[in-house]
Design a protein around this motif. Structure first.
Motif, PDB file in Angstrom:
ATOM      1  N   ALA A  49      16.472 -11.508 -16.447  1.00 34.75           N
ATOM      2  CA  ALA A  49      15.730 -10.363 -15.917  1.00 34.75           C
ATOM      3  C   ALA A  49      16.363  -9.089 -16.446  1.00 34.75           C
ATOM      4  O   ALA A  49      17.584  -8.978 -16.527  1.00 34.75           O
ATOM      5  CB  ALA A  49      15.749 -10.365 -14.391  1.00 34.75           C
ATOM      6  N   PHE A  57      15.055  -3.911 -11.034  1.00 33.84           N
ATOM      7  CA  PHE A  57      14.814  -5.184 -11.699  1.00 33.84           C
ATOM      8  C   PHE A  57      13.827  -5.991 -10.863  1.00 33.84           C
ATOM      9  O   PHE A  57      13.633  -5.746  -9.684  1.00 33.84           O
ATOM     10  CB  PHE A  57      16.120  -5.966 -11.903  1.00 33.84           C
ATOM     11  CG  PHE A  57      16.852  -6.269 -10.631  1.00 33.84           C
ATOM     12  CD1 PHE A  57      16.636  -7.460  -9.948  1.00 33.84           C
ATOM     13  CD2 PHE A  57      17.759  -5.364 -10.097  1.00 33.84           C
ATOM     14  CE1 PHE A  57      17.304  -7.739  -8.765  1.00 33.84           C
ATOM     15  CE2 PHE A  57      18.436  -5.630  -8.919  1.00 33.84           C
ATOM     16  CZ  PHE A  57      18.209  -6.817  -8.253  1.00 33.84           C
ATOM     17  N   ARG A  58      13.197  -6.974 -11.494  1.00 33.39           N
ATOM     18  CA  ARG A  58      12.252  -7.849 -10.812  1.00 33.39           C
ATOM     19  C   ARG A  58      12.618  -9.291 -11.134  1.00 33.39           C
ATOM     20  O   ARG A  58      12.786  -9.652 -12.300  1.00 33.39           O
ATOM     21  CB  ARG A  58      10.825  -7.558 -11.271  1.00 33.39           C
ATOM     22  CG  ARG A  58       9.774  -8.397 -10.548  1.00 33.39           C
ATOM     23  CD  ARG A  58       8.378  -7.943 -10.875  1.00 33.39           C
ATOM     24  NE  ARG A  58       8.143  -6.544 -10.557  1.00 33.39           N
ATOM     25  CZ  ARG A  58       7.786  -6.088  -9.362  1.00 33.39           C
ATOM     26  NH1 ARG A  58       7.664  -6.918  -8.352  1.00 33.39           N
ATOM     27  NH2 ARG A  58       7.572  -4.797  -9.181  1.00 33.39           N
ATOM     28  N   VAL A  59      12.768 -10.096 -10.101  1.00 32.56           N
ATOM     29  CA  VAL A  59      13.077 -11.510 -10.258  1.00 32.56           C
ATOM     30  C   VAL A  59      11.800 -12.289  -9.975  1.00 32.56           C
ATOM     31  O   VAL A  59      11.241 -12.189  -8.894  1.00 32.56           O
ATOM     32  CB  VAL A  59      14.206 -11.948  -9.287  1.00 32.56           C
ATOM     33  CG1 VAL A  59      14.426 -13.440  -9.360  1.00 32.56           C
ATOM     34  CG2 VAL A  59      15.490 -11.187  -9.595  1.00 32.56           C
ATOM     35  N   LYS A  60      11.346 -13.029 -10.965  1.00 33.06           N
ATOM     36  CA  LYS A  60      10.107 -13.805 -10.837  1.00 33.06           C
ATOM     37  C   LYS A  60      10.435 -15.291 -10.833  1.00 33.06           C
ATOM     38  O   LYS A  60      10.152 -16.003 -11.780  1.00 33.06           O
ATOM     39  CB  LYS A  60       9.153 -13.468 -11.976  1.00 33.06           C
ATOM     40  CG  LYS A  60       8.714 -12.013 -11.978  1.00 33.06           C
ATOM     41  CD  LYS A  60       7.785 -11.734 -13.124  1.00 33.06           C
ATOM     42  CE  LYS A  60       7.383 -10.270 -13.130  1.00 33.06           C
ATOM     43  NZ  LYS A  60       6.482  -9.953 -14.224  1.00 33.06           N
TER      44      LYS A  60
END
Length: 108
Positions: A49, A57-60
């Protein structure tokens, strides 16, 4: 940059790939320093990420337990700590790095 790795990888494969001595206590991962490449993260079943200029930040990843490690510079350099976290279905995460090492947690 962050490396998000399923927690199960910390039972052995992570240490084998990095060549580091195994550290069983997740609290002690906050100061972990190991060479880690994006290919190794993928091999461990994880993803990378990006942290933007504002520190967001983006956690997918699906909900579950993960080890999240911090790269202070380019992917493939040494990580500066990891944190064990249980990702919820939705919510906000906060990452901190300082004298106490790297820590990531769910806000609220």
């Amino acid at each position: 940059m962050l490396a998000i790795v399923p927690i199960a990888a910390m039972d052995g494969p992570f240490w084998e790939l990095t060549g580091e001595d195994r550290v069983a206590d997740p609290l002690a991962w906050s100061h972990l320093s190991a060479q880690l490449s994006e290919a190794q993260v993928t091999q461990l079943g994880g993803k990378v990420a990006t942290i933007d200029g504002d520190g967001d930040f983006r956690v997918k990843e699906p909900p579950g337990e993960y080890a999240v490690c911090y790269w202070p510079s380019a992917v493939g350099s040494r990580i500066w700590g990891c944190s064990a976290v249980e990702l919820p279905t939705e919510g906000e995460l906060e990452a901190l790095w300082g004298e106490a090492g790297f820590h990531l947690g769910v806000v609220g």
